[in-house]
Scaffold this active site. Structure first.
Site, short mmCIF file in Angstrom:
data_model
loop_
_atom_site.label_atom_id
_atom_site.label_comp_id
_atom_site.label_asym_id
_atom_site.label_seq_id
_atom_site.Cartn_x
_atom_site.Cartn_y
_atom_site.Cartn_z
N PHE A 244 -24.67 -65.69 38.59
CA PHE A 244 -23.68 -64.69 38.18
C PHE A 244 -23.18 -64.95 36.76
O PHE A 244 -22.06 -64.60 36.41
CB PHE A 244 -22.50 -64.65 39.15
N ILE A 470 -32.50 -66.18 41.22
CA ILE A 470 -31.15 -66.70 41.50
C ILE A 470 -30.56 -66.03 42.75
O ILE A 470 -29.35 -65.94 42.90
CB ILE A 470 -30.23 -66.55 40.27
N GLU A 691 -26.38 -55.92 38.15
CA GLU A 691 -24.97 -55.83 37.81
C GLU A 691 -24.35 -54.45 38.01
O GLU A 691 -23.14 -54.32 38.19
CB GLU A 691 -24.78 -56.27 36.35
MO1 MOS Z 1 -25.35 -62.44 33.93
S1 MOS Z 1 -23.32 -62.48 33.91
O1 MOS Z 1 -25.79 -62.14 32.34
O2 MOS Z 1 -25.97 -63.70 34.76
#
Ligand code: MOS
Length: 729
Positions: A244, A470, A691
């Site tokens: 994040f 991730i 995002e």
């Molecule tokens: Mo993101 S806040 O660019 O991992």
């Protein structure tokens, strides 16, 4: 062999729609899912390393000043203690927070409470932790560190400033105008896996297992911090338990582990405690935002103003880009935009999921709801009337634009009742019930990337890149892209990620991972297809591959004739980046319940409709959207970093006190994926999605609170005390 492709113009050929395997976009479960849920996917701190010592960071207990002495003897005789590392190199990285930042503070300078200053190494974690608590540190303290962003003279970020036309005049002449100021609190990334690293030396080569998002950048940072050649370092991040933004740059545990392993000649593991993660990893800045909207009698914007104040440490270049989507989301010819940074001594501010829009959009979309009410226009209709033809500031076309479709399809799926809205129309017992909506927007980012694809003589494929997963689904989507291109079941594609020995790319950040590295895989596969096509006498476009065979039934294995076929794809964004404004768009709809007596808000229903180019995997994309909407609930209702006004230290530094939404807070979230192909966004026609799902969602909840109970609130999060204070009698 490397195949370089620089994209200078849009590609609207929809190549990937014509492939015969038919696997791209399908909702396949994560390839690594089983390994993760059965505990066999090793995270950074879990690699079995023999003779590994344990390190625990020691952090500063002053806000500003410097360390004058560290008394090693105070702990060296404690059980199991091996050494204390207080190398200046550790401290010089300590203020580093943003991924593009050089170390900026002098040696041993303390610039925020909780800054790592030393590492204690012992045989066990418990021994190291105990000794770390007992280490005697003396400081020279500088009094009067500015801590309150509202109390200092801020710096203007010139490249964000827009003065266009005359906003004051537009406001004065507007049929309807809104001038409101919102605030948002700081946020923590709060990734599940704490920041951790294991460093070990083999001769002059250093291997580091760490939890990182962008290895290609991180290896340069580490080489720089240690004054080493990149070639002598190998970074590995195969599984990452969330980032994040907090793992975009290396943090102190990585440098500390490497320094410690050097000093004691043994492998060293450093895991930050949950409290340290909160206190030392970069925060999202709090914001204060003034929104001015001027509209004619039809609700069409004639003026648009958005001015924001954020904060960071002195010298840091990152400024929460609050205005990012405000520059192009709505029209209005008279424009005033400005971003200012207050220099204060809270921990470093940096990227936290959707930097900019995550807090800018909730303010803008709250103000739009106020305008809809003043103008007597349905909020969905108000937004539809204000979608600009092209970027209102830069005379650039949009690469593609699905806001209108998202608004319409979202409203339809949610059962939005169009028309004039009034608060307090539904009550059930103690609860007021209402609905609200907001637009979503998040800029599309893309970057240079490389990946190697090998079609093996046995008819399977291997994809190798330093790209990370991730939690986003990278393993799976790269297998799908390669499978689609090479005519293979994705199970026949082995994907190896998160190792600097592989071809490098931009990693995971800014939602650019899938489009950037996915394009590199696509380019490599296209080159392999050309080779295969030549063998069959067809053109690459004509070549049909499915389940390991050509249309005439020839197998890949026979075409390969016992040899592997490898190509490295090298994608580079070309002029296309400057020729278009590229963004993902969407719409959020929420239904909430607000308790008349306690001010508690519960989200009962939430829906998001999003258009972000080609969907590479409908399941992992949907998961990203659900995650984003979950963050939206946190931004709207609970998440807030609280700093002690006396020394700026973070008070709520664990998951008991920093309130991320938990299962009981999150209803069944519905996601509508709006079909789109964006040939100018990337060769695979995909834009970022990680995002977008949280960019504006908090406003849908805020607007629903107002519709439910009549409390118009301008401060996020909308905690019960704030709701009660704003509740009309
Ligand atoms: Mo993101 S806040 O660019 O991992």
């Amino acid at each position: 062999m490397t195949v370089h492709f620089k994209q200078d113009k849009p590609d609207n050929s929809n190549r990937l729609d014509g492939m015969k395997q038919g696997v791209l976009g399908k909702p396949l479960p994560r390839i690594e899912g089983l390994a993760k849920v059965t505990g066999t996917a090793p995270y950074a701190a879990e690699y079995p390393v023999e003779n590994c010592a344990e390190g625990v960071l020691v952090t500063a207990t002053i806000t500003r000043g410097k360390v004058t002495s560290i008394d090693r003897t105070s702990v060296l005789s404690m059980p199991g203690v091996i050494a204390v590392v207080d190398d200046e190199k550790l401290c010089t990285r300590a203020a580093q927070g943003t991924a593009n930042e050089a170390p900026m503070q002098g040696p041993a300078q303390i610039c925020y409470w909780g800054q790592p200053i030393a590492l204690v190494i012992a045989e066990t974690f418990e021994q190291a932790r105990d000794a770390a608590k007992h280490l005697t540190v003396e400081y020279l303290e500088v009094d009067g560190a500015p801590l309150d962003p509202g109390a200092v003279d801020p710096e203007e970020q010139d490249d964000e400033t827009v003065h266009q036309g005359d906003l004051a005049n537009a406001m004065a002449e507007a049929a309807h105008s809104v001038d409101v100021t919102y605030t948002t609190k700081g946020h923590a990334s709060a990734a599940m896996e704490p920041h951790s690293a294991i460093a070990q030396w083999d001769g002059n080569k250093l291997t580091v297992h760490a939890s990182l998002q962008m290895l290609n950048y991180n290896i340069a940072e580490l080489a720089d911090a240690l004054d080493m050649e990149e070639d002598n370092i190998r970074l590995i991040s195969r599984f990452v338990g969330g980032g994040f933004g907090s793992k975009l740059g290396i943090s102190e545990e990585v440098v500390a582990a490497a320094l410690a392993a050097t000093q004691i000649g043994r492998p060293v593991r450093v895991v930050q405690s949950r409290q340290q993660v909160f206190q030392t990893v970069m925060r999202r800045s709090e914001t204060t935002q003034r929104l001015r909207l001027a509209a004619d009698s039809n609700g069409k914007l004639t003026g648009f103003g958005h001015e924001a104040l954020v904060s960071n440490l002195p010298g840091e270049s990152f400024a929460e880009p609050v205005l990012q989507s405000s520059h192009f989301l709505y029209g209005g010819e008279n424009r005033e935009l400005m971003l200012k940074v207050a220099r204060i001594h809270r921990m470093t501010a940096g990227s936290v999921r959707a930097p900019g829009e995550a807090v800018g959009m909730p303010a803008l979309e709250g103000a739009m709801d106020v305008l809809a009410e003043k103008a007597g226009i349905d909020p969905v209709e108000l937004r539809l009337r204000n979608i600009p033809e092209k970027n209102p500031e830069e005379d650039l076309p949009f690469s593609s634009h699905k806001l209108a479709e998202c608004l319409k399809q979202g409203a339809e799926a949610f059962g939005w009742e169009c028309g004039l809205r009034k608060p307090r129309q539904r009550r059930e017992g103690e609860w007021w019930i209402g609905t609200g909506m907001a637009s979503a927007a998040r800029v599309h980012n893309i970057a240079e990337a490389k990946a190697r694809v090998t079609l093996k003589s046995d008819g399977t494929a291997l994809v190798e890149t330093d790209m990370t997963d991730i939690g986003t689904g990278t393993y799976t989507i790269l297998a799908q892209i390669a499978g689609e291109m090479l005519g293979l079941d994705p199970e026949q594609v082995l994907v190896e990620l998160g190792d600097t020995r592989h071809p490098r790319g931009p990693g995971s950040g800014g939602s650019w991972g899938a489009a950037s590295t996915g394009s590199a895989v696509y380019i490599a596969c296209k080159a392999i297809r050309e080779e295969l096509a030549a063998k069959t006498g067809a053109s690459e476009e004509e070549l049909e591959l499915r389940e390991g065979k050509t249309a005439t039934g020839e197998t890949l294995t026979s075409l390969l004739d016992g040899k592997d076929l490898a190509r490295e794809g090298h994608y580079e964004p070309g002029e296309i980046e400057d020729d278009y404004t590229a963004s993902g768009f969407g719409a959020f709809f929420a239904e909430v319940r607000v308790n008349h007596y306690t001010g508690e808000t519960r989200v009962d229903r939430m829906l998001g409709a999003f258009g972000f180019g080609r969907v590479l995997n409908a399941k992992t994309a949907r998961s990203q959207c659900i995650g984003g909407i979950t963050w939206s609930i946190g931004v709207a209702l609970t998440e807030a970093l609280e700093f002690d006004p006396r020394d700026g230290h973070l008070v709520n530094c664990d998951l008991a006190e920093y309130h991320v939404p938990v299962h009981r807070d999150v209803p069944d979230v519905e996601v509508v994926l709006v079909e789109e192909r964006d040939g100018a966004a990337s060769p695979i026609q995909a834009k970022g999605i990680g995002e977008l799902g949280m960019c504006g969602g908090a406003a849908a909840i805020a607007n629903a609170i107002y519709n439910a109970c009549g409390a118009r609130i301008y401060d996020y999060p909308m905690t019960p005390d704030r709701v009660l204070a704003a509740m009309p009698d």
